[in-house]
Design a protein around this motif. Structure first.
Motif, short mmCIF file in Angstrom:
data_model
loop_
_atom_site.label_atom_id
_atom_site.label_comp_id
_atom_site.label_asym_id
_atom_site.label_seq_id
_atom_site.Cartn_x
_atom_site.Cartn_y
_atom_site.Cartn_z
N GLY A 8 0.83 -1.20 0.00
CA GLY A 8 0.00 0.00 0.00
C GLY A 8 0.86 1.25 0.00
N VAL A 9 0.26 2.38 -0.26
CA VAL A 9 0.95 3.66 -0.26
C VAL A 9 0.32 4.53 0.82
CG1 VAL A 9 1.50 5.72 -1.61
CG2 VAL A 9 1.49 3.48 -2.71
N MET A 10 1.15 5.08 1.67
CA MET A 10 0.66 5.92 2.77
C MET A 10 0.31 7.32 2.25
SD MET A 10 0.57 4.10 5.40
CE MET A 10 1.23 2.62 6.10
N ASN A 11 -0.77 7.88 2.78
CA ASN A 11 -1.15 9.23 2.38
C ASN A 11 -0.68 10.29 3.39
OD1 ASN A 11 -2.93 8.78 4.44
ND2 ASN A 11 -4.77 8.82 3.17
N GLU A 12 0.09 9.83 4.40
CA GLU A 12 0.73 10.75 5.35
C GLU A 12 1.91 10.03 5.98
OE1 GLU A 12 -1.60 10.29 9.48
OE2 GLU A 12 -2.84 11.14 7.89
N ASN A 13 2.79 10.76 6.65
CA ASN A 13 3.92 10.14 7.34
C ASN A 13 3.41 9.31 8.51
OD1 ASN A 13 5.76 11.44 5.66
ND2 ASN A 13 5.88 13.22 7.00
N VAL A 14 3.89 8.07 8.62
CA VAL A 14 3.38 7.16 9.64
C VAL A 14 4.53 6.38 10.27
CG1 VAL A 14 1.96 5.09 10.01
CG2 VAL A 14 1.18 6.86 8.46
N HIS A 15 4.45 6.20 11.59
CA HIS A 15 5.36 5.29 12.29
C HIS A 15 4.51 4.13 12.79
CE1 HIS A 15 7.66 3.99 16.01
NE2 HIS A 15 8.35 3.58 14.98
N LEU A 16 4.48 3.04 12.03
CA LEU A 16 3.73 1.85 12.43
C LEU A 16 4.45 1.18 13.58
CD1 LEU A 16 2.96 0.35 8.93
CD2 LEU A 16 1.33 1.41 10.46
N ASP A 17 3.71 0.87 14.65
CA ASP A 17 4.37 0.22 15.77
C ASP A 17 3.72 -1.11 16.16
OD1 ASP A 17 2.05 1.19 16.96
OD2 ASP A 17 3.08 2.66 18.18
N GLN A 18 2.57 -1.43 15.55
CA GLN A 18 1.93 -2.70 15.88
C GLN A 18 1.07 -3.18 14.73
OE1 GLN A 18 -1.24 -2.80 18.85
NE2 GLN A 18 -0.14 -4.46 19.88
N LEU A 19 1.09 -4.49 14.53
CA LEU A 19 0.20 -5.14 13.58
C LEU A 19 -0.57 -6.19 14.37
CD1 LEU A 19 2.82 -5.72 10.78
CD2 LEU A 19 1.10 -3.94 10.82
N HIS A 20 -1.88 -6.13 14.30
CA HIS A 20 -2.72 -7.12 14.98
C HIS A 20 -3.33 -7.99 13.89
CE1 HIS A 20 -5.54 -8.92 17.80
NE2 HIS A 20 -6.46 -8.74 16.87
N TYR A 21 -3.19 -9.31 14.05
CA TYR A 21 -3.79 -10.19 13.05
C TYR A 21 -4.70 -11.22 13.69
CZ TYR A 21 -0.19 -13.66 14.21
OH TYR A 21 0.62 -14.55 14.86
N GLU A 22 -5.70 -11.61 12.91
CA GLU A 22 -6.64 -12.64 13.31
C GLU A 22 -6.84 -13.57 12.13
OE1 GLU A 22 -10.12 -10.45 14.48
OE2 GLU A 22 -9.23 -9.87 16.39
N ILE A 23 -6.80 -14.87 12.40
CA ILE A 23 -7.04 -15.87 11.38
C ILE A 23 -8.32 -16.61 11.75
CG2 ILE A 23 -6.16 -17.96 10.25
CD1 ILE A 23 -3.32 -16.96 10.92
N TYR A 24 -9.24 -16.66 10.80
CA TYR A 24 -10.52 -17.34 11.02
C TYR A 24 -10.61 -18.57 10.14
CZ TYR A 24 -12.02 -13.07 13.32
OH TYR A 24 -12.11 -12.01 14.18
N TYR A 25 -11.19 -19.63 10.70
CA TYR A 25 -11.42 -20.87 9.97
C TYR A 25 -12.93 -21.07 9.93
CZ TYR A 25 -11.36 -25.86 8.91
OH TYR A 25 -11.57 -27.09 8.34
N PHE A 26 -13.52 -20.99 8.74
CA PHE A 26 -14.98 -21.05 8.59
C PHE A 26 -15.66 -20.10 9.57
CE2 PHE A 26 -13.92 -25.14 6.59
CZ PHE A 26 -14.63 -25.01 5.41
N ASP A 27 -15.20 -18.86 9.61
CA ASP A 27 -15.76 -17.77 10.42
C ASP A 27 -15.58 -17.94 11.93
OD1 ASP A 27 -16.60 -16.35 8.15
OD2 ASP A 27 -18.48 -17.46 8.07
#
Length: 82
Positions: A8-27
């Protein structure tokens, strides 16, 4: 293996400090976790994120859904689903 490639392309300056992920199996939630990061992405710059998670052999085949939420300073910047 569940894999996710995000570009992706950022539309402002960003300092990402966390990524939260969730994996679902058949919802149904299969796994959720947080990844700490320290990515500084400038306005107009491209951000790339690749994630792979090994699924155990005993897991039945089926549909998996992957959600990732990008955060900066505790604020949610956006969420993507694959």
């Amino acid at each position: 293996t569940v894999g996710f490639n995000y570009v992706g392309v950022m539309n402002e300056n960003v300092h990402l400090d966390q990524l939260h992920y969730e994996i679902y199996y058949f919802d149904e939630l299969y796994l959720a976790s947080d990844l700490q990061t320290s990515a500084v992405v400038g306005k107009g710059q491209q951000f790339k994120f690749t994630f792979n998670y090994p699924i155990p052999d005993y897991t039945p085949s089926g549909n998996f859904t992957f959600d990732v939420t990008f955060k900066a300073g505790g604020q949610e910047l956006g969420c993507e689903r694959a």
